[in-house]
Design a protein around this motif. Sequence first.
Motif, PDB file in Angstrom:
ATOM      1  N   SER A 163      -9.758 -54.458   6.999  1.00 39.15           N
ATOM      2  CA  SER A 163      -9.543 -55.180   5.609  1.00 39.15           C
ATOM      3  C   SER A 163      -8.615 -56.258   5.780  1.00 39.15           C
ATOM      4  O   SER A 163      -8.495 -57.263   5.057  1.00 39.15           O
ATOM      5  CB  SER A 163      -9.406 -54.403   4.617  1.00 39.15           C
ATOM      6  N   MET A 164      -7.720 -56.494   6.814  1.00 33.68           N
ATOM      7  CA  MET A 164      -7.036 -57.356   7.102  1.00 33.68           C
ATOM      8  C   MET A 164      -7.473 -58.902   7.102  1.00 33.68           C
ATOM      9  O   MET A 164      -6.811 -59.961   6.749  1.00 33.68           O
ATOM     10  CB  MET A 164      -6.007 -57.088   8.255  1.00 33.68           C
ATOM     11  N   SER A 165      -8.598 -58.973   7.464  1.00 34.18           N
ATOM     12  CA  SER A 165      -9.506 -60.068   7.756  1.00 34.18           C
ATOM     13  C   SER A 165      -9.554 -60.877   6.268  1.00 34.18           C
ATOM     14  O   SER A 165      -9.172 -62.197   6.074  1.00 34.18           O
ATOM     15  CB  SER A 165     -11.061 -60.175   8.177  1.00 34.18           C
ATOM     16  N   VAL A 166      -9.642 -60.158   5.185  1.00 34.98           N
ATOM     17  CA  VAL A 166      -9.516 -60.597   3.807  1.00 34.98           C
ATOM     18  C   VAL A 166      -8.279 -61.551   3.617  1.00 34.98           C
ATOM     19  O   VAL A 166      -8.059 -62.569   2.943  1.00 34.98           O
ATOM     20  CB  VAL A 166     -10.035 -59.731   2.867  1.00 34.98           C
ATOM     21  N   PHE A 167      -7.291 -60.842   3.657  1.00 33.25           N
ATOM     22  CA  PHE A 167      -5.860 -61.047   3.535  1.00 33.25           C
ATOM     23  C   PHE A 167      -5.327 -62.480   4.440  1.00 33.25           C
ATOM     24  O   PHE A 167      -4.921 -63.456   4.097  1.00 33.25           O
ATOM     25  CB  PHE A 167      -4.685 -60.098   3.836  1.00 33.25           C
ATOM     26  N   SER A 168      -6.113 -62.451   5.840  1.00 37.97           N
ATOM     27  CA  SER A 168      -5.882 -63.321   6.595  1.00 37.97           C
ATOM     28  C   SER A 168      -6.337 -64.697   6.087  1.00 37.97           C
ATOM     29  O   SER A 168      -6.046 -65.834   6.214  1.00 37.97           O
ATOM     30  CB  SER A 168      -6.107 -62.998   8.022  1.00 37.97           C
ATOM     31  N   VAL A 169      -7.587 -64.610   5.540  1.00 40.40           N
ATOM     32  CA  VAL A 169      -8.431 -65.871   4.961  1.00 40.40           C
ATOM     33  C   VAL A 169      -7.760 -66.412   3.748  1.00 40.40           C
ATOM     34  O   VAL A 169      -7.664 -67.767   3.912  1.00 40.40           O
ATOM     35  CB  VAL A 169      -9.894 -65.190   4.451  1.00 40.40           C
ATOM     36  N   VAL A 170      -7.068 -65.589   3.000  1.00 41.51           N
ATOM     37  CA  VAL A 170      -6.269 -66.112   2.003  1.00 41.51           C
ATOM     38  C   VAL A 170      -5.048 -67.080   2.430  1.00 41.51           C
ATOM     39  O   VAL A 170      -4.958 -68.169   2.304  1.00 41.51           O
ATOM     40  CB  VAL A 170      -5.860 -65.183   0.993  1.00 41.51           C
ATOM     41  N   ILE A 171      -4.351 -66.484   3.482  1.00 42.88           N
ATOM     42  CA  ILE A 171      -3.199 -67.307   4.106  1.00 42.88           C
ATOM     43  C   ILE A 171      -3.574 -68.557   4.819  1.00 42.88           C
ATOM     44  O   ILE A 171      -3.180 -69.539   4.619  1.00 42.88           O
ATOM     45  CB  ILE A 171      -2.279 -66.166   5.159  1.00 42.88           C
ATOM     46  N   LEU A 172      -4.661 -68.369   5.891  1.00 40.58           N
ATOM     47  CA  LEU A 172      -5.169 -69.364   6.518  1.00 40.58           C
ATOM     48  C   LEU A 172      -5.968 -70.657   5.603  1.00 40.58           C
ATOM     49  O   LEU A 172      -5.457 -71.756   5.860  1.00 40.58           O
ATOM     50  CB  LEU A 172      -6.124 -68.823   7.624  1.00 40.58           C
ATOM     51  N   ALA A 173      -6.551 -70.258   4.420  1.00 43.73           N
ATOM     52  CA  ALA A 173      -7.077 -71.292   3.769  1.00 43.73           C
ATOM     53  C   ALA A 173      -6.115 -71.827   2.962  1.00 43.73           C
ATOM     54  O   ALA A 173      -6.272 -73.271   2.800  1.00 43.73           O
ATOM     55  CB  ALA A 173      -7.980 -70.493   2.487  1.00 43.73           C
ATOM     56  N   CYS A 174      -4.929 -71.326   2.457  1.00 41.77           N
ATOM     57  CA  CYS A 174      -4.119 -72.021   1.851  1.00 41.77           C
ATOM     58  C   CYS A 174      -3.221 -73.108   2.982  1.00 41.77           C
ATOM     59  O   CYS A 174      -2.655 -74.106   2.594  1.00 41.77           O
ATOM     60  CB  CYS A 174      -2.933 -71.025   1.163  1.00 41.77           C
ATOM     61  N   ILE A 175      -3.276 -72.808   4.145  1.00 43.87           N
ATOM     62  CA  ILE A 175      -2.619 -73.580   5.059  1.00 43.87           C
ATOM     63  C   ILE A 175      -3.566 -74.690   5.701  1.00 43.87           C
ATOM     64  O   ILE A 175      -2.866 -75.807   5.753  1.00 43.87           O
ATOM     65  CB  ILE A 175      -2.374 -72.994   6.471  1.00 43.87           C
ATOM     66  N   PHE A 176      -4.623 -74.447   5.766  1.00 39.79           N
ATOM     67  CA  PHE A 176      -5.671 -75.598   6.112  1.00 39.79           C
ATOM     68  C   PHE A 176      -6.431 -76.406   5.238  1.00 39.79           C
ATOM     69  O   PHE A 176      -6.971 -77.315   5.588  1.00 39.79           O
ATOM     70  CB  PHE A 176      -6.737 -75.026   7.228  1.00 39.79           C
ATOM     71  N   PHE A 177      -6.607 -75.904   3.944  1.00 38.98           N
ATOM     72  CA  PHE A 177      -7.214 -76.465   2.809  1.00 38.98           C
ATOM     73  C   PHE A 177      -6.678 -76.847   1.693  1.00 38.98           C
ATOM     74  O   PHE A 177      -5.853 -76.033   1.068  1.00 38.98           O
ATOM     75  CB  PHE A 177      -8.559 -75.560   2.493  1.00 38.98           C
ATOM     76  N   LYS A 178      -6.593 -78.054   1.255  1.00 39.28           N
ATOM     77  CA  LYS A 178      -5.731 -78.481   0.248  1.00 39.28           C
ATOM     78  C   LYS A 178      -6.274 -77.816  -1.088  1.00 39.28           C
ATOM     79  O   LYS A 178      -5.380 -77.860  -2.333  1.00 39.28           O
ATOM     80  CB  LYS A 178      -5.672 -80.088   0.132  1.00 39.28           C
ATOM     81  N   SER A 179      -7.490 -77.532  -1.351  1.00 36.80           N
ATOM     82  CA  SER A 179      -8.195 -77.126  -2.420  1.00 36.80           C
ATOM     83  C   SER A 179      -7.503 -75.627  -2.818  1.00 36.80           C
ATOM     84  O   SER A 179      -7.813 -75.150  -3.812  1.00 36.80           O
ATOM     85  CB  SER A 179      -9.474 -77.137  -2.231  1.00 36.80           C
ATOM     86  N   ASP A 180      -7.216 -74.809  -1.573  1.00 39.50           N
ATOM     87  CA  ASP A 180      -6.787 -73.491  -2.029  1.00 39.50           C
ATOM     88  C   ASP A 180      -5.042 -73.456  -1.703  1.00 39.50           C
ATOM     89  O   ASP A 180      -4.591 -73.679  -0.934  1.00 39.50           O
ATOM     90  CB  ASP A 180      -7.038 -72.676  -0.571  1.00 39.50           C
ATOM     91  N   LYS A 181      -4.662 -73.214  -2.979  1.00 41.13           N
ATOM     92  CA  LYS A 181      -3.241 -73.325  -3.107  1.00 41.13           C
ATOM     93  C   LYS A 181      -2.695 -71.875  -3.279  1.00 41.13           C
ATOM     94  O   LYS A 181      -3.305 -70.985  -4.026  1.00 41.13           O
ATOM     95  CB  LYS A 181      -2.761 -74.139  -4.564  1.00 41.13           C
ATOM     96  N   MET A 182      -1.644 -71.487  -2.638  1.00 42.68           N
ATOM     97  CA  MET A 182      -1.069 -70.221  -2.796  1.00 42.68           C
ATOM     98  C   MET A 182      -0.569 -69.870  -4.212  1.00 42.68           C
ATOM     99  O   MET A 182       0.311 -71.054  -4.954  1.00 42.68           O
ATOM    100  CB  MET A 182       0.089 -69.970  -1.723  1.00 42.68           C
ATOM    101  N   THR A 183      -0.762 -68.822  -4.734  1.00 40.89           N
ATOM    102  CA  THR A 183      -0.243 -68.635  -6.215  1.00 40.89           C
ATOM    103  C   THR A 183       0.405 -67.200  -6.102  1.00 40.89           C
ATOM    104  O   THR A 183       0.321 -66.355  -4.971  1.00 40.89           O
ATOM    105  CB  THR A 183      -1.514 -68.388  -7.040  1.00 40.89           C
ATOM    106  N   TRP A 184       1.178 -66.823  -7.148  1.00 39.14           N
ATOM    107  CA  TRP A 184       1.992 -65.794  -7.189  1.00 39.14           C
ATOM    108  C   TRP A 184       1.057 -64.570  -7.184  1.00 39.14           C
ATOM    109  O   TRP A 184       1.360 -63.287  -6.483  1.00 39.14           O
ATOM    110  CB  TRP A 184       2.682 -65.354  -8.313  1.00 39.14           C
ATOM    111  N   GLN A 185      -0.230 -64.849  -7.817  1.00 42.03           N
ATOM    112  CA  GLN A 185      -1.233 -63.624  -7.823  1.00 42.03           C
ATOM    113  C   GLN A 185      -1.763 -63.290  -6.379  1.00 42.03           C
ATOM    114  O   GLN A 185      -1.878 -62.366  -5.846  1.00 42.03           O
ATOM    115  CB  GLN A 185      -2.411 -64.058  -8.772  1.00 42.03           C
ATOM    116  N   LYS A 186      -2.129 -64.513  -5.776  1.00 45.14           N
ATOM    117  CA  LYS A 186      -2.639 -64.216  -4.238  1.00 45.14           C
ATOM    118  C   LYS A 186      -1.523 -63.671  -3.182  1.00 45.14           C
ATOM    119  O   LYS A 186      -1.736 -62.647  -2.660  1.00 45.14           O
ATOM    120  CB  LYS A 186      -2.858 -65.607  -3.665  1.00 45.14           C
TER     121      LYS A 186
END
Length: 308
Positions: free
Chosen positions: A117-140
């Motif tokens: 399930s680590m893959s899901v959490f890694s997707v969130v982190i990597l998406a925030c790094i590589f895609f401007k449309s994905d912003k890191m939030t406190w909830q994430k």
Amino acid sequence: MEQQSIFQRPLWVSLFALTAAIAWGWAYPLIKLGFAEFMITADMTAGKMLFAGIRFGLSGLIILAIARLTRRDFSVKAAGSWWYIALFCMMNTTLHYAFFYIGLSHSQGSRAAILNSMSVFSVVILACIFFKSDKMTWQKLMGVGIGFVGILCLNLGNADSGRFTWLGDGMIILNALCGATASLLTRGLGKRVDVFVGTGYSLAVGGALLIVPALLWGGTLPRTTLLGMLYLLLLIAISTLGFTLYNKLLTCNPVGKVAIYNSLIPIVGAVTSCLCLHEPFYWKYAIAGLLATAGIYIIASPANGKRR
């Protein structure tokens, strides 16, 4: 008004994503049962790669055959896109499942299901790094933190209940990172080739890239039985159905909207592994599974989507 695709309608998104998640959860015990039936032991790395390559190669050929029969567009939409498709093949299939099959043979299926399930959490982190449309939030951030705490819980207790090993947990972690990278690459796949065709290429070419080195290294399937062939056919069906549905959903919907259903994979994988493989179920698996599921839900919940 343009009619909404079936892959964007909430009811069908839920049904398709649930189907893929439940199918992938069942893959954990089926792979281990397949290893046992084909007499592939923990030290037979080439044999594991051959088994995986046959599974994914045949699955890819089935998808490509269906694509041809339904007259899908096989053309590449942009010049110079073959390198991208090749990279997707490597990350989505070859490296992803080379690590997975090696790791699973050195770990309990229930433990591997939760750790993956680590893959899901890694997707969130990597998406925030590589895609401007994905912003890191406190909830994430909170969801990722809770999820990683759950994964760390796998190492609670004494050594008899399971400890970190490089050939087991280490390979599953590398597999999860490859899966996360492939999920991000899927966003660009639809811009270069029909997603159905691209999924077929990924599995067929990625499977071939597992089979060739496996044969060169002397990989074999020591024993072939009807039951073993049944397990292999079920795994081929899981790959064909799961990847086709999931990759299509990722190109039509926000990642979070689809990823929330992946919270079922560790639960289904852990429960089916204990039931089918008679593995002991430790209390820390329940805690880790619940925390991982909670983390995925927090990340992908509707409230979080509104902040993006």
